[in-house]
Design a protein around this motif. Structure first.
Motif, PDB file in Angstrom:
ATOM      1  N   ILE A   1      -2.579 -11.009   0.891  1.00  0.00           N
ATOM      2  CA  ILE A   1      -1.980 -10.345   1.471  1.00  0.00           C
ATOM      3  C   ILE A   1      -2.993  -8.907   0.274  1.00  0.00           C
ATOM      4  N   LEU A   2      -2.621  -8.740  -1.122  1.00  0.00           N
ATOM      5  CA  LEU A   2      -3.133  -7.404  -1.469  1.00  0.00           C
ATOM      6  C   LEU A   2      -4.815  -6.622  -0.558  1.00  0.00           C
ATOM      7  N   GLY A   3      -5.559  -7.885  -0.002  1.00  0.00           N
ATOM      8  CA  GLY A   3      -6.351  -7.525   1.223  1.00  0.00           C
ATOM      9  C   GLY A   3      -6.194  -6.418   2.010  1.00  0.00           C
ATOM     10  N   ALA A   4      -4.768  -7.094   3.201  1.00  0.00           N
ATOM     11  CA  ALA A   4      -4.389  -6.588   3.567  1.00  0.00           C
ATOM     12  C   ALA A   4      -3.246  -5.041   3.994  1.00  0.00           C
ATOM     13  N   ILE A   5      -3.009  -4.961   2.216  1.00  0.00           N
ATOM     14  CA  ILE A   5      -2.332  -3.504   2.134  1.00  0.00           C
ATOM     15  C   ILE A   5      -3.470  -2.512   1.522  1.00  0.00           C
ATOM     16  N   LYS A   6      -4.223  -3.200   1.197  1.00  0.00           N
ATOM     17  CA  LYS A   6      -5.530  -1.976   0.822  1.00  0.00           C
ATOM     18  C   LYS A   6      -6.628  -1.578   2.413  1.00  0.00           C
ATOM     19  N   LEU A   7      -6.321  -2.812   3.171  1.00  0.00           N
ATOM     20  CA  LEU A   7      -6.729  -2.394   4.877  1.00  0.00           C
ATOM     21  C   LEU A   7      -5.682  -1.275   5.347  1.00  0.00           C
ATOM     22  N   ALA A   8      -4.583  -1.496   5.594  1.00  0.00           N
ATOM     23  CA  ALA A   8      -3.801  -0.354   5.585  1.00  0.00           C
ATOM     24  C   ALA A   8      -3.633   0.712   5.504  1.00  0.00           C
ATOM     25  N   ASN A   9      -3.819   0.883   4.008  1.00  0.00           N
ATOM     26  CA  ASN A   9      -4.228   1.829   3.387  1.00  0.00           C
ATOM     27  C   ASN A   9      -4.420   2.972   3.649  1.00  0.00           C
ATOM     28  N   ASN A  10      -5.671   2.414   4.166  1.00  0.00           N
ATOM     29  CA  ASN A  10      -7.078   3.090   5.118  1.00  0.00           C
ATOM     30  C   ASN A  10      -6.730   3.921   6.271  1.00  0.00           C
ATOM     31  N   TYR A  11      -5.139   2.918   8.131  1.00  0.00           N
ATOM     32  CA  TYR A  11      -4.695   2.919   8.128  1.00  0.00           C
ATOM     33  C   TYR A  11      -3.760   4.745   7.982  1.00  0.00           C
ATOM     34  N   THR A  12      -2.906   4.159   7.352  1.00  0.00           N
ATOM     35  CA  THR A  12      -1.943   4.961   7.688  1.00  0.00           C
ATOM     36  C   THR A  12      -1.231   4.529   5.966  1.00  0.00           C
ATOM     37  N   SER A  13      -0.188   5.555   5.640  1.00  0.00           N
ATOM     38  CA  SER A  13       0.301   5.348   4.461  1.00  0.00           C
ATOM     39  C   SER A  13       1.934   4.370   5.448  1.00  0.00           C
ATOM     40  N   LYS A  14       2.502   4.902   6.237  1.00  0.00           N
ATOM     41  CA  LYS A  14       3.426   4.889   7.103  1.00  0.00           C
ATOM     42  C   LYS A  14       3.436   3.162   7.399  1.00  0.00           C
ATOM     43  N   PHE A  15       3.636   2.548   7.031  1.00  0.00           N
ATOM     44  CA  PHE A  15       3.869   1.025   7.201  1.00  0.00           C
ATOM     45  C   PHE A  15       4.615   0.434   6.409  1.00  0.00           C
ATOM     46  N   ALA A  16       4.998  -0.729   6.865  1.00  0.00           N
ATOM     47  CA  ALA A  16       5.792  -1.653   6.425  1.00  0.00           C
ATOM     48  C   ALA A  16       5.761  -3.578   6.594  1.00  0.00           C
ATOM     49  N   ILE A  17       5.565  -3.873   5.554  1.00  0.00           N
ATOM     50  CA  ILE A  17       5.406  -5.535   5.217  1.00  0.00           C
ATOM     51  C   ILE A  17       6.258  -6.397   5.528  1.00  0.00           C
ATOM     52  N   VAL A  18       6.009  -6.745   6.757  1.00  0.00           N
ATOM     53  CA  VAL A  18       7.487  -8.344   7.392  1.00  0.00           C
ATOM     54  C   VAL A  18       6.971  -9.340   7.446  1.00  0.00           C
ATOM     55  N   GLY A  19       7.868 -10.393   7.109  1.00  0.00           N
ATOM     56  CA  GLY A  19       7.792 -11.750   7.192  1.00  0.00           C
ATOM     57  C   GLY A  19       8.363 -12.441   6.410  1.00  0.00           C
ATOM     58  N   TYR A  20       7.845 -14.133   6.096  1.00  0.00           N
ATOM     59  CA  TYR A  20       8.502 -14.921   5.809  1.00  0.00           C
ATOM     60  C   TYR A  20       8.627 -14.796   4.133  1.00  0.00           C
ATOM     61  N   SER A  21       9.456 -15.168   3.327  1.00  0.00           N
ATOM     62  CA  SER A  21       9.584 -15.280   1.878  1.00  0.00           C
ATOM     63  C   SER A  21       7.953 -15.678   1.302  1.00  0.00           C
ATOM     64  N   SER A  22       7.332 -16.961   2.351  1.00  0.00           N
ATOM     65  CA  SER A  22       6.061 -16.764   1.459  1.00  0.00           C
ATOM     66  C   SER A  22       5.106 -16.430   1.266  1.00  0.00           C
ATOM     67  N   ILE A  23       5.312 -14.676   2.443  1.00  0.00           N
ATOM     68  CA  ILE A  23       4.393 -13.273   2.193  1.00  0.00           C
ATOM     69  C   ILE A  23       5.160 -12.406   1.621  1.00  0.00           C
ATOM     70  N   THR A  24       6.081 -12.081   1.117  1.00  0.00           N
ATOM     71  CA  THR A  24       7.586 -11.631   0.877  1.00  0.00           C
ATOM     72  C   THR A  24       7.756 -11.298  -0.592  1.00  0.00           C
ATOM     73  N   GLU A  25       7.788 -12.500  -1.432  1.00  0.00           N
ATOM     74  CA  GLU A  25       7.821 -12.333  -2.256  1.00  0.00           C
ATOM     75  C   GLU A  25       6.699 -12.580  -3.359  1.00  0.00           C
ATOM     76  N   THR A  26       5.423 -12.731  -2.940  1.00  0.00           N
ATOM     77  CA  THR A  26       3.995 -12.248  -3.311  1.00  0.00           C
ATOM     78  C   THR A  26       3.693 -10.319  -3.184  1.00  0.00           C
ATOM     79  N   ALA A  27       4.160  -9.915  -2.235  1.00  0.00           N
ATOM     80  CA  ALA A  27       4.358  -8.901  -1.955  1.00  0.00           C
ATOM     81  C   ALA A  27       5.096  -7.971  -2.537  1.00  0.00           C
ATOM     82  N   HIS A  28       6.048  -8.177  -3.282  1.00  0.00           N
ATOM     83  CA  HIS A  28       7.428  -7.683  -4.096  1.00  0.00           C
ATOM     84  C   HIS A  28       5.993  -7.944  -5.265  1.00  0.00           C
TER      85      HIS A  28
END
Length: 595
Positions: A85-112
């Motif tokens: 998840i951290l790798g995906a966030i870092k990758l998204a920061n290279n693209y834009t600052s306007k992004f969101a994370i959407v998913g089941y709790s197995s993803i979003t709990e760790t993302a929070h």
């Protein structure tokens, strides 16, 4: 031979399937087949091919959950780690600052958690099966969100509305850990199958009780109840230190005064060793207690000691201190005392409190030693004289014959019996202080510690307290509620000589409790009972003695009446002479004869 784990991989999207293949190729001990199918399609694929004897299924998210509900073999979920998840966030920061994370709790709990720790300002939305995910994605796009980090299901919906995505997928490390979990789980399952086969085999071969132990001596199965199982299991753990279990072995072990025959056989299955122990009640006569040898595990002796209501008044603080001192010294111990001074209770306390030689208490009746007993004691397969770490107690050692005494001394010196085990010799001395020749010879021949137990006569300053404590124990034992003594009754009991010590005290109080018609023990009853006791003492210590047949069902009153009648016969019915010899009044004699 290497164990192969056969794995079925069902990936909800093609990228994950390829990653499974790539990571799986690095393992030499798995056989992997992979397919791509999401949710129902993935479940149907699994049902089609599951008959090919797969050991484990690996999948992801909702697809894994659906498969798990429909097949019987284990399903392992390929997790998404913090790093994924951290790798995906870092990758998204290279693209834009306007992004969101959407998913089941197995993803979003760790993302929070990640965003809180790293102080990232990211919109995170948790969905479930009932969510309007497509509506949520449309509203995010309307708000100016240019990119969504999501799982496979959300990814498909986002692509339908031309919303850019970064698929949060399991990295190679997460997939590698999943394969490692699959291999470990399969090894455990194969071991359980093997143990089940062993169990079936053991039950089919034998109608007796049995235990099955692993090569590490872990208990796999037992058909015994908890008390017997625990005692036998701990006995085998102890025997493992001194005996080889790679060959068939037979042992004997006593639990609650029942002797068990234990036959141990090893079984080699799939390069692992298991031990099958069949358990039968023993019919071997030399082990029976009536032949003078008994075996008790530490737990049994502790239970007897804990259940003995009378031990506390007998084991004084001085005795406790001596017991502690003896733990640091393995010298043989001679427990010397008059009849009824608690020698056996002290011996039990010695055995249970010591740190060494406390596995089994072997008790030998020295007065009954014969050729059969000697053969058993020196038996090379299970004779107690050849074992290590036990306590061997010799009862009635003052009555051992000269021949057996010399034989025992020779065995002790030649086998180091007194070094390999704790030896306890129980000897009786008379009220006149006379000890047996065997006691004197034992003191001369061995470096023994003599432990003289005090008599009740020597504890006169404690007698009132002892009488109170014993009365309490007699009440508990007999379900009575006598609350004390009349002052004169207590004084008479306190002044009595008590030649039979604690045993006699217990018998007298039991008789008094049964005779009592009030809440207090009366002086009349005490005088009557002690008068009878004096009669018994007169007969017991006379030169000729008397032939009074023992009958365990008789009461003390009935025994007394037998004695009175025999003395009366000796004096041809003369009650005056009878009362004088017995040391009682004619009134007491008349009361006995007419009761």
């Amino acid at each position: 031979m290497q164990n192969i784990t056969k794995i079925l991989g069902i990936a909800p999207y093609e990228e994950l399937r390829k990653s499974m293949e790539n990571v799986g190729s690095t393992f030499s001990n798995i056989l992997l087949n992979t397919y791509t199918g999401d949710l129902q399609e993935g479940k149907n694929l699994a049902l089609e091919v599951i008959h090919n004897d797969y050991d484990i299924v690996i999948s992801r998210g909702g697809t894994a959950e659906l498969i798990r509900k429909n097949i019987s073999i284990p399903v392992i979920d390929v997790s998404i780690s913090v790093y994924d998840i951290l790798g995906a966030i870092k990758l998204a920061n290279n693209y834009t600052s306007k992004f969101a994370i959407v998913g089941y709790s197995s993803i979003t709990e760790t993302a929070h958690l990640i965003c809180d720790i790293l102080d990232y300002s990211v919109e995170i939305y948790t969905i479930d099966d009932s969510s309007d995910t497509l509506g949520l994605l449309k509203s995010l796009k309307d708000k100016g969100i240019q990119l969504v980090l999501c799982d496979a299901i959300t990814n498909k919906l986002a692509l339908k509305i031309s919303l850019n995505t970064i698929l949060i997928t399991s990295g190679s490390e997460s997939i590698k850990r999943t394969f490692e979990q699959a291999i470990e789980l399969n090894m455990h399952l194969q071991k359980l199958k093997l143990q089940n086969n062993l169990l079936t085999e053991a039950i089919e071969q034998s109608k007796t009780d049995c235990l099955i132990l692993s090569s590490q001596f872990e208990l796999i199965y037992s058909s015994l109840n908890t008390v017997i199982n625990d005692s036998i299991y701990h006995y085998l753990l102890y025997k493992k230190e001194t005996a080889s279990f790679n060959e068939s072995q037979t042992f004997y072990h006593s639990v609650n005064n029942t002797l068990y025959n234990l036959k141990v056989n090893s079984s080699n299955k799939a390069n692992d060793i298991f031990y099958i122990v069949t358990v039968q009640k023993s019919v071997t006569p030399v082990m029976n207690s009536k032949f003078g040898v008994t075996y008790e595990a530490k737990s049994e002796v502790e239970q007897q000691l804990n259940n003995n209501l009378y031990k506390n008044p007998i084991i004084t603080d001085d005795i406790k201190d001596k017991i502690k001192q003896m733990d640091s010294n393995n010298s043989p111990i001679i427990l010397l005392g008059e009849r009824g001074t608690g020698k056996y209770i002290v011996s039990q306390s010695l055995f249970t409190s010591q740190n060494n030689n406390n596995h089994t208490m072997v008790t030998i009746n020295s007065n009954l030693l014969n050729d059969t007993m000697w053969k058993h004691l020196l038996n090379t397969s299970n004779g107690p004289f050849l074992e290590v770490g036990n306590t061997i107690q010799f009862n009635h050692f003052d009555k051992i014959s000269n021949e057996n005494f010399e034989k025992l001394m020779t065995i002790i010196e030649s086998t180091n019996l007194h070094i390999n085990n704790r030896l306890i010799f129980i000897c009786e001395k008379t009220s006149e202080g006379i000890t047996s020749e065997s006691y004197k010879e034992l003191m001369n021949r061995m470096n023994s510690i003599s432990f003289l137990l005090p008599t009740l006569r020597e504890r006169k300053n404690e007698i009132s307290a002892i009488l109170t404590m014993f009365l309490n124990k007699v009440n508990i034992e007999n379900n009575t509620d006598i609350i004390g003594y009349e002052p004169s009754a207590l004084a008479t009991l306190s002044q009595y000589n008590w030649p039979g010590n604690f045993i006699q005290l217990k018998h007298v109080l039991t008789e008094l409790v049964y005779l009592s018609k009030s809440l207090y023990i009366t002086s009349n009853n005490v005088n009557s009972i002690l008068g009878t006791q004096k009669m018994v003492e007169t007969i017991s210590y006379s030169e000729d003695g008397m032939n009074i047949p023992f009958n365990s069902s008789k009461t003390l009153h009935e025994f007394s009446l037998d004695i009175i009648k025999q003395v009366l016969d000796q004096h041809n019915g003369n009650q005056t002479l009878t009362a004088e010899q017995l040391g009682i009044s004619r009134t007491t004699l008349w009361r006995y004869l007419n009761k």
